[in-house]
Design an enzyme around this catalytic site. Sequence first.
Site, PDB file in Angstrom:
ATOM      1  CB  SER A 123      18.567  54.242  12.206  1.00 37.07           C
ATOM      2  OG  SER A 123      18.335  53.512  13.383  1.00 37.07           O
TER       3      SER A 123
HETATM    4  N1  SAH Z   1      17.466  49.063  13.521  1.00 39.87           N
HETATM    5  C1  SAH Z   1      16.188  49.721  13.411  1.00 39.87           C
HETATM    6  C2  SAH Z   1      16.094  50.873  14.386  1.00 39.87           C
HETATM    7  C3  SAH Z   1      14.796  50.833  15.100  1.00 39.87           C
HETATM    8  S1  SAH Z   1      14.600  51.901  16.494  1.00 39.87           S
HETATM    9  C4  SAH Z   1      15.893  50.141  11.979  1.00 39.87           C
HETATM   10  O1  SAH Z   1      16.764  50.024  11.117  1.00 39.87           O
HETATM   11  O2  SAH Z   1      14.769  50.552  11.700  1.00 39.87           O
HETATM   12  C5  SAH Z   1      15.028  50.828  17.832  1.00 39.87           C
HETATM   13  C6  SAH Z   1      14.167  49.594  18.007  1.00 39.87           C
HETATM   14  O3  SAH Z   1      14.651  48.948  19.192  1.00 39.87           O
HETATM   15  C7  SAH Z   1      12.681  49.833  18.236  1.00 39.87           C
HETATM   16  O4  SAH Z   1      11.966  49.097  17.302  1.00 39.87           O
HETATM   17  C8  SAH Z   1      12.435  49.304  19.652  1.00 39.87           C
HETATM   18  O5  SAH Z   1      11.167  48.691  19.826  1.00 39.87           O
HETATM   19  C9  SAH Z   1      13.562  48.306  19.804  1.00 39.87           C
HETATM   20  N2  SAH Z   1      13.958  47.968  21.182  1.00 39.87           N
HETATM   21  C10 SAH Z   1      14.058  48.770  22.270  1.00 39.87           C
HETATM   22  N3  SAH Z   1      14.467  48.057  23.344  1.00 39.87           N
HETATM   23  C11 SAH Z   1      14.650  46.771  22.918  1.00 39.87           C
HETATM   24  C12 SAH Z   1      15.063  45.555  23.541  1.00 39.87           C
HETATM   25  N4  SAH Z   1      15.382  45.480  24.848  1.00 39.87           N
HETATM   26  N5  SAH Z   1      15.126  44.437  22.784  1.00 39.87           N
HETATM   27  C13 SAH Z   1      14.805  44.443  21.470  1.00 39.87           C
HETATM   28  N6  SAH Z   1      14.398  45.562  20.824  1.00 39.87           N
HETATM   29  C14 SAH Z   1      14.324  46.705  21.532  1.00 39.87           C
END
Ligand code: SAH
Length: 216
Positions: free
Chosen positions: A64
């Site tokens: 993010s």
């Molecule tokens: N908080 C993260 C943002 C990553 S992007 C950071 O600081 O880097 C969002 C993430 O959510 C991705 O890695 C994706 O694989 C995950 N994601 C999507 N759907 C999900 C679910 N149902 N349960 C857990 N993770 C999920």
Amino acid sequence: MKDTFKHRGLRRQLLLELKEKGIDDQKVLEAINQVPRHLFFLKNFEQFAYEDKAYPIESGQTISQPYTVAFQTMSLEIKPGEKILEIGTGSGYQGAVLSKLGAEVHSIERDEKLFHRTAQLLSELAIPIKCYLGDGTKGLPSQTPFDKIIVTAGAPDLTDALMQQLRVGGKMISPVGDKNVQKMILAKKTSSNNYSYQDLGTFKFVPLIGEHGWKN
Ligand code: SAH
């Protein structure tokens, strides 16, 4: 894995940029100052780690944007010792910022490759986040109730199953919308079955995929 003088300088620049954009919570800024964002990057993008932008990580996902991390964190008003559930561990960066605020962080990731890579990185950096592999839309019933819940992927709706895992007085922040653009919704649990809601503006996240999210 080094945090050099140059990295620290770039981080201070980023803090100034975040302040200009309206992040005025000193504790959140200090937590961001304590996390070497470049260590959460893929090697070939590392030079961009202190730009206020989202970047690709493994499995087609993104780390993010710092502004978004600061904004979600600030909106939740995290206090030391609070128990937080994060949905979407991704790179681990958002979780690390929460952890630096003294929160007890539980984080769920659905992608196996990211889960393993990030759990290992966090352990190397001695950042005490409890990582789980699975569908975060179901929450973490074994650890309820949570003081705060942060969803870091775009959901089709505010997920009921997650709201139920908040304590009364607790808050959940989640991007809600279609797969391309979402509204940032802050929900507060005012009693066991009542919530108040605030729309905090437009953001853009990768989709939340799961039983109570997008099907694919
Ligand atoms: N908080 C993260 C943002 C990553 S992007 C950071 O600081 O880097 C969002 C993430 O959510 C991705 O890695 C994706 O694989 C995950 N994601 C999507 N759907 C999900 C679910 N149902 N349960 C857990 N993770 C999920």
